[in-house]
Design a protein around this motif. Structure first.
Motif, PDB file in Angstrom:
ATOM      1  N   UNK A 120       0.747  -1.075  -0.008  1.00 36.46           N
ATOM      2  CA  UNK A 120      -0.034   0.067  -0.015  1.00 36.46           C
ATOM      3  C   UNK A 120       0.771   1.313  -0.019  1.00 36.46           C
ATOM      4  N   UNK A 121       0.092   2.359  -0.108  1.00 34.65           N
ATOM      5  CA  UNK A 121       0.858   3.740   0.194  1.00 34.65           C
ATOM      6  C   UNK A 121      -0.323   4.654   0.437  1.00 34.65           C
ATOM      7  N   UNK A 122      -0.056   5.744   1.218  1.00 36.92           N
ATOM      8  CA  UNK A 122      -1.016   6.600   1.755  1.00 36.92           C
ATOM      9  C   UNK A 122      -0.718   8.057   1.094  1.00 36.92           C
ATOM     10  N   UNK A 123      -1.910   8.583   0.886  1.00 43.57           N
ATOM     11  CA  UNK A 123      -1.948  10.040   0.121  1.00 43.57           C
ATOM     12  C   UNK A 123      -2.751  10.977   0.510  1.00 43.57           C
ATOM     13  N   UNK A 124      -2.401  12.029   0.519  1.00 43.05           N
ATOM     14  CA  UNK A 124      -3.669  13.376   0.926  1.00 43.05           C
ATOM     15  C   UNK A 124      -3.601  14.188  -0.474  1.00 43.05           C
ATOM     16  N   UNK A 125      -2.740  13.891  -1.428  1.00 40.88           N
ATOM     17  CA  UNK A 125      -2.694  14.779  -2.596  1.00 40.88           C
ATOM     18  C   UNK A 125      -3.346  13.986  -3.901  1.00 40.88           C
ATOM     19  N   UNK A 126      -4.056  14.596  -4.380  1.00 39.70           N
ATOM     20  CA  UNK A 126      -4.547  13.724  -5.776  1.00 39.70           C
ATOM     21  C   UNK A 126      -3.889  13.267  -6.798  1.00 39.70           C
ATOM     22  N   UNK A 127      -2.968  14.581  -7.143  1.00 40.39           N
ATOM     23  CA  UNK A 127      -2.114  14.415  -8.204  1.00 40.39           C
ATOM     24  C   UNK A 127      -0.995  13.010  -8.083  1.00 40.39           C
ATOM     25  N   UNK A 128      -0.297  13.140  -6.696  1.00 41.48           N
ATOM     26  CA  UNK A 128       0.657  12.200  -6.398  1.00 41.48           C
ATOM     27  C   UNK A 128      -0.118  10.712  -6.366  1.00 41.48           C
ATOM     28  N   UNK A 129      -1.621  10.561  -5.570  1.00 41.78           N
ATOM     29  CA  UNK A 129      -1.958   9.443  -5.607  1.00 41.78           C
ATOM     30  C   UNK A 129      -2.441   8.636  -7.145  1.00 41.78           C
ATOM     31  N   UNK A 130      -2.778   9.731  -7.911  1.00 38.76           N
ATOM     32  CA  UNK A 130      -2.905   9.059  -9.343  1.00 38.76           C
ATOM     33  C   UNK A 130      -1.646   8.979 -10.160  1.00 38.76           C
ATOM     34  N   UNK A 131      -0.701   9.467  -9.643  1.00 39.31           N
ATOM     35  CA  UNK A 131       0.797   9.007 -10.376  1.00 39.31           C
ATOM     36  C   UNK A 131       1.079   7.629  -9.810  1.00 39.31           C
ATOM     37  N   UNK A 132       0.754   7.424  -8.365  1.00 39.65           N
ATOM     38  CA  UNK A 132       1.214   5.918  -7.982  1.00 39.65           C
ATOM     39  C   UNK A 132       0.210   4.917  -8.565  1.00 39.65           C
ATOM     40  N   UNK A 133      -1.295   5.340  -8.740  1.00 34.63           N
ATOM     41  CA  UNK A 133      -1.978   4.213  -9.205  1.00 34.63           C
ATOM     42  C   UNK A 133      -1.618   4.112 -10.856  1.00 34.63           C
ATOM     43  N   UNK A 134      -1.175   5.029 -11.545  1.00 31.61           N
ATOM     44  CA  UNK A 134      -0.464   4.629 -12.714  1.00 31.61           C
ATOM     45  C   UNK A 134       0.742   3.816 -12.874  1.00 31.61           C
ATOM     46  N   UNK A 182      -6.124   8.918   1.881  1.00 24.52           N
ATOM     47  CA  UNK A 182      -6.618   7.672   1.719  1.00 24.52           C
ATOM     48  C   UNK A 182      -5.323   6.699   1.707  1.00 24.52           C
ATOM     49  N   UNK A 183      -5.822   5.453   1.815  1.00 27.41           N
ATOM     50  CA  UNK A 183      -4.846   4.140   1.619  1.00 27.41           C
ATOM     51  C   UNK A 183      -5.039   3.733   0.240  1.00 27.41           C
ATOM     52  N   UNK A 184      -4.079   3.427  -0.628  1.00 27.37           N
ATOM     53  CA  UNK A 184      -4.288   2.453  -1.722  1.00 27.37           C
ATOM     54  C   UNK A 184      -3.462   1.382  -1.664  1.00 27.37           C
ATOM     55  N   UNK A 185      -4.354   0.492  -1.770  1.00 30.50           N
ATOM     56  CA  UNK A 185      -3.469  -0.822  -1.492  1.00 30.50           C
ATOM     57  C   UNK A 185      -4.010  -2.038  -2.877  1.00 30.50           C
ATOM     58  N   UNK A 186      -3.137  -2.801  -2.893  1.00 29.15           N
ATOM     59  CA  UNK A 186      -3.208  -4.049  -4.107  1.00 29.15           C
ATOM     60  C   UNK A 186      -4.642  -4.673  -3.729  1.00 29.15           C
ATOM     61  N   UNK A 187      -5.150  -5.073  -4.734  1.00 30.59           N
ATOM     62  CA  UNK A 187      -6.329  -6.048  -4.656  1.00 30.59           C
ATOM     63  C   UNK A 187      -5.981  -7.326  -4.272  1.00 30.59           C
ATOM     64  N   UNK A 188      -6.782  -7.812  -3.247  1.00 33.25           N
ATOM     65  CA  UNK A 188      -6.346  -9.354  -2.929  1.00 33.25           C
ATOM     66  C   UNK A 188      -7.494 -10.285  -3.342  1.00 33.25           C
ATOM     67  N   UNK A 189      -7.076 -11.468  -3.756  1.00 29.36           N
ATOM     68  CA  UNK A 189      -7.980 -12.432  -4.130  1.00 29.36           C
ATOM     69  C   UNK A 189      -8.126 -13.498  -2.864  1.00 29.36           C
ATOM     70  N   UNK A 190      -9.262 -13.927  -2.827  1.00 41.55           N
ATOM     71  CA  UNK A 190      -9.286 -14.970  -1.724  1.00 41.55           C
ATOM     72  C   UNK A 190     -10.659 -14.889  -1.018  1.00 41.55           C
ATOM     73  N   UNK A 191     -10.785 -15.712   0.129  1.00 42.98           N
ATOM     74  CA  UNK A 191     -12.148 -15.674   0.965  1.00 42.98           C
ATOM     75  C   UNK A 191     -11.780 -14.919   2.216  1.00 42.98           C
ATOM     76  N   UNK A 192     -13.054 -14.028   2.570  1.00 41.98           N
ATOM     77  CA  UNK A 192     -12.449 -13.383   3.985  1.00 41.98           C
ATOM     78  C   UNK A 192     -13.294 -14.257   4.963  1.00 41.98           C
ATOM     79  N   UNK A 193     -12.692 -13.936   6.127  1.00 43.21           N
ATOM     80  CA  UNK A 193     -13.083 -14.315   7.392  1.00 43.21           C
ATOM     81  C   UNK A 193     -12.811 -13.464   8.370  1.00 43.21           C
ATOM     82  N   UNK A 194     -13.737 -13.473   9.516  1.00 39.25           N
ATOM     83  CA  UNK A 194     -13.655 -12.519  10.696  1.00 39.25           C
ATOM     84  C   UNK A 194     -13.100 -13.270  11.691  1.00 39.25           C
TER      85      UNK A 194
END
Ligand code: AMP
Ligand code: GLY
Length: 426
Positions: A120-134, A182-194
């Motif tokens: 993951x990474x954390x952002x408060x700035x839109x442009x920086x967040x978008x750069x990371x997403x790309x 915001x936190x932006x993180x990798x999408x994980x595959x699997x099954x959720x449990x609590x």
């Protein structure tokens, strides 16, 4: 003892139902409660976030133990304020509750202490967040930092969706202060449990395994909700996985919080993604799950009150929990329209018929009494919970009770518990 439970949902009904069974309890009060809780406790119309009034209530009623259900009062510091007022309270401090109320705090803690979680990474700035997403490339998950009633998580399959989401959160202030970061993180595959454990700050007392169903519609389709049903045990969580979760997630997290100077006292709830024998934390919550509490408490054989007391007194080492052999399944009946707009004040007939079935408990959430009739007053309305020899038997029993309730204005999933069936040998 005199006990006060704070909250008004299905979780709080299940807590009151369980606490009421303790021979240690003389008086049970719930604030504000609901039409179902009225049957087991005295309901007092004080809101869960009105901490000063709750302190006055606890003093006036000579309350020995206050149990806080929802996250909002915990994140407002109810535990600290009760302690300052010399009142015993079950629930983590304002500082420790940040494990739920700030996803940035939680993710940074996981990283510092090697607790397994998505990159993951954390952002408060839109442009920086978008750069990371790309750079990193979707699928990604964008999460609002603060509390957002389960509406602050966005799965983004492509850059355009991520850009729109980030624009509405960081530029459009769609979540106000909660969405400043915001936190932006990798999408994980699997099954959720609590996974739940009582914590006294050092020792953990884990609960039985459980799973919930977050999406509104059958087959895990539709929008996310607070939870449309749950069951326990969850056969996905094998004894080996249970140990991995304790050793790699729960114990390290409580140690990490302590090392950061915020001893965690209360119930710690991990939302996990499981893939084979790999476990990653999606989020932590600082409270019981709703609706997971309903089947879990129905299966708990031990008196819960000595455990709550041991947490508050800071020594869980002498406690254990006995579980019933049976399984439990909870089917949530919600107002049609939830999680969007829905009607309130609609009469719900048939509850008595459902409650009349052996091994069934109907836990109320959004219900109120109007002219002596039970009416809807919220999104999630009832958690129809059944105890059966096996998961398939509990499913069958829970749905026979659901059918006893007139459901014209209520929506429910028809496949609660079915996720568990693939693990069960027939
Ligand atoms: P959270 O509030 O962080 O638990 O997220 C709410 C829901 O979003 C979870 O129950 C998952 O269904 C989904 N989710 C959150 N994070 C991820 C992730 N990294 N990968 C896949 N799904 C996720
Ligand atoms: N069952 C989801 C929650 O309690 O947050």
């Amino acid at each position: 003892m005199n006990v006060l439970v704070v909250g008004s949902g299905g979780r709080e009904h299940a807590l009151c139902w369980k606490i009421k069974q303790s021979p240690l309890v003389r008086k049970l009060i719930c604030a504000p409660g609901n039409a179902g809780i009225l049957k087991v406790a005295t309901c007092v119309d004080v809101k869960a976030n009105d901490i000063e009034s709750l302190i006055r209530l606890a003093r006036a009623e000579e309350i020995d133990l206050t149990v806080v259900g929802p996250e909002a009062p915990l994140s407002l510091g109810i535990a600290d304020k009760f302690e300052e007022a010399k009142l015993r309270v079950f629930g983590p401090s304002h500082a420790a509750s940040k494990i739920e109320s700030s996803k940035v705090f939680a993710k940074n803690l996981f990283k510092k202490y090697d607790i397994p979680t998505a990159f993951y990474a954390t952002f408060d700035d839109y442009k920086e967040a978008l750069k990371w997403v790309e750079e990193v490339k979707p699928p990604l998950v964008v999460k609002v930092d603060g509390l957002a009633e389960g509406k602050g998580v966005f799965i983004c399959k492509d850059v355009d969706t991520a850009a729109d989401t980030l624009d509405s959160i960081l530029n459009g202030k769609m979540f106000g202060d909660a969405g400043e970061r915001v936190v932006i993180e990798d999408y994980l595959e699997g099954e959720e449990a609590s996974f739940f454990a009582f914590s006294d700050g050092d020792n953990l007392l884990p609960l039985a395994s459980s799973q919930d169903h977050k999406q509104l519609l059958d087959g895990d389709e539709g929008p996310n909700t607070g939870g449309m049903g749950a069951y326990s045990p969850a056969p996905l969580v094998t004894p080996e996985l249970y140990k991995t979760i304790m050793d790699e997630v729960m114990l390290p997290t409580v140690k990490a919080l302590k090392a950061e100077g915020m001893s965690y006292k209360g119930i710690l709830y991990a939302g996990l993604m499981i893939s084979g024998d790999d476990v990653k934390v999606l989020e932590f919550n600082c409270r019981f799950g709703d609706p997971e509490a309903q089947p879990l408490l129905m299966r708990m054989n031990s008196d819960i009150v000595p455990i709550l007391n041991a947490v508050v007194d800071g020594d869980l080492s002498g406690c254990d929990i006995q579980w019933r052999e049976e399984s439990a399944v909870c089917v949530v009946m919600a107002s049609k329209g939830y999680p969007g707009d829905y009607k309130k004040g609609v009469e719900i007939p048939g509850i008595n018929n459902a409650e009349g079935i052996d091994n069934v408990a109907v836990f109320h959430a959004g219900t109120a009494l109007k002219h002596n009739k039970i009416v809807t007053s919220g999104g999630r309305v009832l958690g129809v919970t059944a105890l059966g020899r096996t998961i398939p038997e509990s499913i069958q029993l829970a749905y026979s009770a659901v059918k006893a309730i007139d459901s014209d204005t209520l929506h429910y999933r028809t496949d609660i518990g079915s996720k568990a069936l693939k693990y069960i040998k027939t």
